[in-house]
Design a protein around this motif. Structure first.
Motif, short mmCIF file in Angstrom:
data_model
loop_
_atom_site.label_atom_id
_atom_site.label_comp_id
_atom_site.label_asym_id
_atom_site.label_seq_id
_atom_site.Cartn_x
_atom_site.Cartn_y
_atom_site.Cartn_z
N LEU A 18 47.34 37.74 39.36
CA LEU A 18 47.46 38.36 40.67
C LEU A 18 48.06 39.75 40.61
O LEU A 18 47.60 40.67 41.31
CB LEU A 18 48.30 37.46 41.59
CG LEU A 18 47.56 36.26 42.19
CD1 LEU A 18 48.55 35.34 42.90
CD2 LEU A 18 46.49 36.73 43.17
N GLU A 78 49.44 45.80 46.54
CA GLU A 78 49.94 44.51 46.98
C GLU A 78 50.15 44.53 48.49
O GLU A 78 50.77 45.47 49.02
CB GLU A 78 51.25 44.19 46.28
CG GLU A 78 51.81 42.82 46.63
CD GLU A 78 53.06 42.49 45.83
OE1 GLU A 78 53.73 41.50 46.19
OE2 GLU A 78 53.35 43.21 44.86
N LEU A 103 53.47 38.86 47.05
CA LEU A 103 53.66 37.97 45.90
C LEU A 103 55.09 37.47 45.81
O LEU A 103 55.33 36.30 45.51
CB LEU A 103 53.26 38.68 44.61
CG LEU A 103 51.79 39.08 44.49
CD1 LEU A 103 51.50 39.67 43.12
CD2 LEU A 103 50.86 37.90 44.76
N ALA A 131 42.59 40.30 46.27
CA ALA A 131 42.49 39.25 45.25
C ALA A 131 41.70 38.04 45.73
O ALA A 131 41.30 37.21 44.92
CB ALA A 131 43.88 38.82 44.80
N ARG A 169 43.37 32.31 46.68
CA ARG A 169 44.07 31.85 45.50
C ARG A 169 44.85 30.57 45.82
O ARG A 169 45.40 30.43 46.92
CB ARG A 169 45.03 32.91 44.98
CG ARG A 169 44.32 34.14 44.40
CD ARG A 169 43.41 33.77 43.22
NE ARG A 169 42.86 34.94 42.59
CZ ARG A 169 43.41 35.55 41.55
NH1 ARG A 169 44.53 35.09 41.03
NH2 ARG A 169 42.84 36.62 41.03
N HIS A 191 51.71 28.08 41.23
CA HIS A 191 50.40 28.72 41.09
C HIS A 191 49.44 27.74 40.40
O HIS A 191 49.79 27.14 39.38
CB HIS A 191 50.52 29.99 40.25
CG HIS A 191 51.34 31.06 40.90
ND1 HIS A 191 50.80 32.25 41.35
CD2 HIS A 191 52.66 31.11 41.21
CE1 HIS A 191 51.76 33.00 41.88
NE2 HIS A 191 52.90 32.32 41.81
#
Length: 285
Positions: free
Chosen positions: A89, A97, A144, A229, A232, A241
């Motif tokens: 990521l 981001e 993130l 991205a 996810r 994750h």
């Protein structure tokens, strides 16, 4: 990873019943970081009409109609799947981001169903709002870092436990009980992410853990959409994750639409039913 999975669900009734329409979410996803090599589904009694369709989520599901009565019902899905790890990521997002809260107006309209509040009036659960604000503190409004803090808070405050029946609990109940199943923790993360403008949806599938458990069950986690991205996976009841040992069956903004088998039967008010299942994976490579 390459794996073959045999998923069997059997129902036995104390007297003959009529089967209503059924919906099956048993075919693994065949795109993205997951490739479907083969899939077969055996249903007994044989449906009068069986057809595939593409759901709003893009997943392929099966619908069936039945004629006649039966005292048994068997569904067996056999899949062969190849999975791969998604790109890191931090590499995908680099200097782009997402900053939180993410402006809803910048999202593609297709994502609106994955951003709505979970309450009947479309508002967010106050407990989820508080949780999101706490995770946002100290994250420097970076997506993130927010997700990592959110995972840490959920895993610290809610003890994971198995619960085989009933729908996913709303955020407030899960935080109050301080215990929840994988689907409860997934919904908690989904609701908190939506509060800060990150589209989120519910995922049902298999997690082929190492070492393997005595008995496999369906697993649930969350998919979060990160601009730059894409979708996810994040598993608040697991390792955080997701990786190539997660196999996706179905996704939806509504967890009720991801049930492996959904349908009805009719018969005498005294009819009793017995349900058994097994999930047998084989790692091929």
């Amino acid at each position: 990873m390459r794996a073959r999975i045999t998923h069997t669900l059997s129902y036995r009734y104390s007297a003959p019943v009529l089967l209503g329409d059924h919906r099956f979410c048993l075919q693994p996803r065949g795109h993205g970081f997951q490739r479907l090599l083969s899939f077969a589904c055996r249903i007994t009694p044989e449906p009068d009409y069986l057809y595939p369709l593409v759901a709003a989520s893009g997943d392929e599901i099966l619908r069936a109609r039945f004629l006649g009565s039966t005292d048994t019902f068997l569904v067996q899905a056999t899949s062969e799947v190849e999975t791969s790890s998604a790109p890191a990521l931090d590499t995908c997002l680099a200097a782009n981001e997402p900053q939180l809260p993410y402006p809803v107006g910048r999202l593609n309209d297709d994502l609106m169903g994955a951003i709505e509040g979970w309450l009947p009036n479309g508002q967010h659960d106050p407990a989820a709002v508080d949780l999101a604000q706490e995770a946002l503190m100290g994250s420097d409004q970076r997506a993130l870092r927010f997700l990592d803090q959110l995972l840490e808070i959920i895993q610290d405050r809610v003890k994971y436990t198995q619960r085989h029946v009933g729908p996913a609990w709303p955020a407030g109940r899960t935080l109050k009980e301080r215990v929840g199943s994988c689907r409860d923790l997934a919904m908690l993360m989904i609701e908190a992410c939506r509060c800060v403008g990150l589209p989120a949806r519910f995922v049902s599938g298999y997690h082929l853990v190492e070492p393997p458990p005595k008995r496999y069950d369906l697993h649930a986690w969350a998919e979060i959409y990160l601009p730059g991205a894409g979708w996810r996976g994040f598993d608040p009841s697991g390792k955080g994750h997701t990786d190539d040992r997660y196999i996706i069956l179905a996704t939806s903004s509504n967890p009720n639409l991801t049930a492996a088998v959904n349908g009805t039967f009719s018969g005498s008010s005294k009819v009793e039913s017995e349900f058994k299942w097994s999930i047998v994976p084989e790692i091929l490579a």
